[in-house]
Scaffold this motif. Structure first.
Motif, short mmCIF file in Angstrom:
data_model
loop_
_atom_site.label_atom_id
_atom_site.label_comp_id
_atom_site.label_asym_id
_atom_site.label_seq_id
_atom_site.Cartn_x
_atom_site.Cartn_y
_atom_site.Cartn_z
N PRO A 15 16.24 47.55 0.57
CA PRO A 15 14.93 47.69 -0.08
C PRO A 15 13.82 46.99 0.70
O PRO A 15 14.05 46.04 1.45
CB PRO A 15 15.14 47.03 -1.45
N LYS A 16 12.62 47.50 0.45
CA LYS A 16 11.40 46.85 0.94
C LYS A 16 10.46 46.78 -0.26
O LYS A 16 9.51 47.56 -0.39
CB LYS A 16 10.81 47.66 2.08
N PRO A 17 10.68 45.82 -1.17
CA PRO A 17 10.02 45.85 -2.49
C PRO A 17 8.54 45.46 -2.42
O PRO A 17 8.15 44.49 -1.78
CB PRO A 17 10.82 44.82 -3.30
N GLY A 18 7.73 46.26 -3.13
CA GLY A 18 6.31 45.97 -3.23
C GLY A 18 5.84 45.72 -4.64
O GLY A 18 4.81 45.07 -4.85
N TYR A 19 6.60 46.22 -5.62
CA TYR A 19 6.21 46.06 -7.01
C TYR A 19 6.68 44.71 -7.55
O TYR A 19 7.75 44.21 -7.19
CB TYR A 19 6.78 47.19 -7.87
N ASP A 20 5.88 44.13 -8.43
CA ASP A 20 6.25 42.86 -9.06
C ASP A 20 7.24 43.11 -10.20
O ASP A 20 7.18 44.14 -10.88
CB ASP A 20 5.00 42.17 -9.64
N ASN A 21 8.12 42.16 -10.40
CA ASN A 21 9.03 42.18 -11.55
C ASN A 21 8.82 40.88 -12.31
O ASN A 21 7.69 40.45 -12.50
CB ASN A 21 10.46 42.38 -11.07
N ALA A 22 9.92 40.27 -12.78
CA ALA A 22 9.78 38.97 -13.44
C ALA A 22 9.25 37.93 -12.47
O ALA A 22 8.57 36.98 -12.87
CB ALA A 22 11.12 38.54 -14.01
N THR A 23 9.56 38.11 -11.19
CA THR A 23 8.98 37.28 -10.14
C THR A 23 8.08 38.16 -9.29
O THR A 23 8.21 39.39 -9.28
CB THR A 23 10.08 36.65 -9.27
N PRO A 24 7.15 37.57 -8.56
CA PRO A 24 6.24 38.38 -7.74
C PRO A 24 6.99 39.07 -6.60
O PRO A 24 8.06 38.64 -6.19
CB PRO A 24 5.21 37.37 -7.23
N SER A 25 6.40 40.12 -6.09
CA SER A 25 6.97 40.85 -4.97
C SER A 25 7.04 39.94 -3.75
O SER A 25 6.06 39.27 -3.38
CB SER A 25 6.09 42.07 -4.65
N ASN A 34 7.07 40.92 -0.74
CA ASN A 34 6.08 41.40 0.23
C ASN A 34 4.69 40.88 -0.09
O ASN A 34 3.93 40.52 0.82
CB ASN A 34 6.09 42.93 0.26
N GLY A 35 4.35 40.84 -1.38
CA GLY A 35 3.03 40.32 -1.75
C GLY A 35 2.89 38.86 -1.40
O GLY A 35 1.87 38.44 -0.83
N VAL A 36 3.89 38.06 -1.75
CA VAL A 36 3.82 36.62 -1.47
C VAL A 36 3.86 36.37 0.03
O VAL A 36 3.15 35.51 0.55
CB VAL A 36 4.95 35.87 -2.20
N CYS A 78 0.34 43.28 -8.40
CA CYS A 78 -0.71 42.26 -8.41
C CYS A 78 -0.54 41.21 -7.32
O CYS A 78 -1.53 40.66 -6.83
CB CYS A 78 -0.78 41.60 -9.79
N SER A 79 0.69 40.91 -6.92
CA SER A 79 0.84 39.94 -5.83
C SER A 79 0.32 40.51 -4.52
O SER A 79 -0.28 39.78 -3.71
CB SER A 79 2.31 39.51 -5.69
N LEU A 80 0.51 41.80 -4.29
CA LEU A 80 -0.09 42.44 -3.11
C LEU A 80 -1.61 42.50 -3.24
O LEU A 80 -2.34 42.39 -2.25
CB LEU A 80 0.48 43.84 -2.91
N LEU A 81 -2.10 42.68 -4.48
CA LEU A 81 -3.55 42.67 -4.68
C LEU A 81 -4.17 41.33 -4.33
O LEU A 81 -5.28 41.26 -3.80
CB LEU A 81 -3.89 43.04 -6.12
N LEU A 82 -3.45 40.24 -4.60
CA LEU A 82 -3.95 38.92 -4.22
C LEU A 82 -4.07 38.82 -2.70
O LEU A 82 -5.03 38.21 -2.19
CB LEU A 82 -3.02 37.83 -4.75
#
Length: 700
Positions: free
Chosen positions: A542-552, A554-556, A596-600
């Motif tokens: 996987p290359k995850p971009g969506y947030d779950n219970a923890t942030p993505s 890739n975003g962080v 939202c973590s990628l949005l940050l």
């Protein structure tokens, strides 16, 4: 006789070591056996604090009749999803593909010997119940399906693998033009889902949505958006006053079963409480609400009391990390440790304490848990109680606090929920960030020391030969670390360095960033894989971009690499973050509120944060730090006291000249542009404030 789990360190796996099921851990031994015997794999994924995992274990895996059928037809593999999020991620997605329903835990999947899933579900009872098939009936039917319908299973597997490949984001033929459009869309969609009465997003069961709340606070700090601030602060206020928060002992449970946040699922997870510490600290900066300050203090106290072992600062300074979870169950009953019998509470409290506590926590109202017990939540405010009983607010607060301490002491005598005492690198990164930020905002050195000890523990025990390991338990560090381990720990180190700078932490952060680029980045398409380039081969990467219970991850990773790039002037970090944003930008346009973590990271790309470097003696510089910590919450501020940090210990971007005497100097940069040296604190506060001013200051 114990099965093949007896040599594991995971508390969850060890819970099943004495099952009559012939469990194997995930590994080559079990996979080779399945291939050699051409037997399907029964994969069971869960975690130690999972209530329904315990239920299925008791009904099925501890049952000799069920175990005999499992052992006859399958190679049985048990996985701790907290140790192997790579496996859990793949097969939760596979379950959704097979059933078009969301998964959960326990996850129960049946695989071919080459790891391809062909049937599954979550919880199964031993015999049919609640519209669910009985596990005892299901097992031979699945085994028969595998035996007689192999061609169909192979076709299904090929289709599933193709679907996995199509899930990976693909590089656009032309580089997208970044704009604030995804930020605006996300805020609009969050507003549509926002519960304006109770706070939070969506319908019950109501999860915490921490990354969305962080995004809302960032929009306030960067753009002054009052609607975003309202969504964040109302949610945090309602959560703090609800049963989702442990009103007696501090800390938050995993989710609420109702929309008012009253009755939770009673697990306490490290990965929730770490981010909540920095969210409540930031919300306090934005609003000044004293409730938020109290929640931070009580939660940090709970973390140090119940989630971090006592430590001694010896010469080796190995520190102590944070444990993972507290169970939902005690004495095999969910929530039993936390709920109250009214007569028990009235017996241990004085008359005045009980009157205040009963009114405040709802003990004077009908039972709200099992029609017999009370789970505490704020039912009436203290000012109202003080007015009703003709006492001062200070008196009411004093009686409530003394009563709360007595309730906590009484509760400590009960049979405690199980605690999963493994150390997970990724979740420790989240808590390090929360404790460091809370410690900086509220000037609490003890919270900062707690974060430092966790960092030192990870560096001394989980950082081996220039690579991280994912988990530690009972002296054993093991398993290749994942994207989240590197990204979350790097984020925590950046927060800690802003609280108390140590050159060793900067060196560690740079090393982590280099491994991210070397072992996780897809340099051709952009973005970061969840597993390293040398990780075990699984059916999907996987290359995850969506947030779950923890942030993505890739975003962080994109967000922290940007900050490292701005701080050190390292363009490789900035370019890697930009490549990730370009890869995921179409997803940000389609589903912005899920990323939202990628949005940050996008927001930071559009408006880089001010970078402030302070140099001077520690004592006068402390005044500057105190002013900045509450006035400029999104700036990247490093205070480098001359007594502890020499220029030789710093990279060129940080090795600023040392002022003479007791003076303090500041250097402020924005992106690649820097201002002349600043020697006046008020001038620094003026130019560091970001809301609407930073662009004109640097670019006009």
């Amino acid at each position: 006789m114990p099965n093949h789990l007896a040599g594991e360190t995971s508390p969850y796996l060890l819970q099943h070591a004495d099952n009559p099921v012939d469990w194997y851990p995930w590994g080559e031994e079990a996979l080779t056996l399945a291939r050699a015997q051409d037997r399907p794999i029964l994969l069971s994924v869960g975690y130690s604090a999972c209530h329904w995992c315990h239920v299925m274990a008791h009904e099925c895996f501890e049952d000799a009749e069920v175990a005999e059928v499992m052992n006859r037809y399958f190679i049985n593999i048990k996985v701790d999803r907290e140790e192997r999020p790579d496996i859990d991620q793949i097969y939760q997605t596979a379950l959704y593909m097979l059933t078009q329903r969301s998964g959960g835990w326990p996850l129960t999947l049946f695989l071919t010997p080459d790891q391809k899933p062909f049937f599954g579900g979550t919880y199964f009872p031993k015999t049919p119940r609640h519209s669910l098939p009985g596990f005892l009936d299901l097992l031979p039917r699945v085994a028969e399906t595998y035996r007689v319908r192999r061609p169909e299973i192979e076709r299904q597997s090929a289709s599933l693998l193709k679907s996995f490949a199509n899930m990976l984001p693909s590089k656009a033929p032309e580089a997208p033009v970044f704009s604030e459009r995804p930020l605006e869309q996300a805020l609009a969609e969050l507003k549509n889902r926002f519960d304006s009465e109770n706070g939070g997003f969506g319908e019950p069961p109501k999860f915490l949505h921490l990354t969305e709340l962080d995004f809302c606070l960032r929009r306030y700090f960067t753009a002054g958006n009052s609607e975003a601030l309202h969504m964040a602060t109302l949610t945090l206020e309602k959560m703090a006053e609800g049963g989702i928060y442990d009103q007696v002992g501090g800390g938050f449970y995993r989710y609420s079963t109702d929309k008012q946040w009253q009755i939770p699922h009673f697990e306490k997870m490290l990965y929730d409480n770490g981010p909540l510490l920095h969210l409540y600290a930031d919300a306090w900066i934005a609003s000044g609400n004293p409730l938020f300050a109290r929640i931070v203090e009580e939660t940090a106290t709970w973390v140090m009391r119940e989630m971090q072992p006592e430590y001694e600062e010896n010469e080796k300074r190995t520190g102590a990390g944070y444990w993972s979870t507290l169970d939902a169950d005690s004495e095999n009953v969910e929530g039993k440790f936390y709920v109250w019998d009214r007569s028990e509470a009235s017996h241990i409290l004085s008359r005045r304490e009980y009157v205040v506590a009963a009114s405040h926590y709802g003990l004077s109202q009908p039972a709200n848990f099992g029609n017999r017990y009370w789970h505490l939540a704020v039912a009436q405010s203290l000012p109202e109680i003080a007015e009703n009983f003709g006492v001062t607010y200070a008196e009411a607060r004093q009686w409530l606090e003394s009563g709360r301490k007595k309730l906590l002491a009484q509760r400590q005598c009960r049979v405690r929920p199980g605690r999963d005492e493994k150390i997970l690198t990724s979740w420790n990164g989240l808590m390090i960030k929360g404790m460091a930020r809370a410690g900086r905002v509220f000037g609490r050195d003890d919270w900062v020391r707690s974060a430092i000890c966790a960092v030192d523990f990870i560096r001394s025990t989980l950082w081996k030969n220039g690579r991280l390991l994912a988990t530690w338990k009972d002296g054993n560090a093991r398993l290749n670390a994942y994207l989240d381990d590197y990204a979350f720990l790097l984020d925590g180190l950046l927060e800690l360095m802003q609280t108390t700078f140590r050159p060793v932490d900067l060196d560690f952060a740079i090393a982590l960033a280099e491994v991210l680029l070397d072992q996780f980045e897809d340099k051709e398409a952009g973005g970061f894989f969840f597993t390293s380039h040398d990780h075990e081969n699984l059916i999907h990467r996987p290359k995850p971009g969506y947030d779950n219970a923890t942030p993505s991850g890739n975003g962080v990773a994109a967000h922290t690499l940007q900050r490292m790039g701005y701080l050190l002037g390292e363009f490789r970090y900035l370019q890697a973050a930009e490549r990730a944003l370009r890869l995921f930008y179409p997803a940000l346009l389609r589903h912005p509120d899920s990323c939202c973590s990628l949005l940050l990271a996008l927001e930071q790309w559009l408006t880089p944060p001010p970078v402030v470097i302070l140099r001077g003696k520690a004592e006068p510089m402390a005044k500057w730090e105190n002013a900045l910590r509450q006035r400029v919450p999104i700036a990247l501020v490093l205070a480098l006291p001359v007594e502890r940090v020499t220029p030789a210990a710093l990279p060129p971007s940080l090795a600023k000249p040392v002022p003479s005497g007791m003076g303090v100097n500041a250097w402020v940069c924005h992106g690649v542009k820097c201002l002349p040296e600043v020697t006046d604190l008020q001038e620094l506060l003026r130019i560091s404030e970001i809301r609407g001013k930073i662009r004109s200051l640097f670019y006009n």
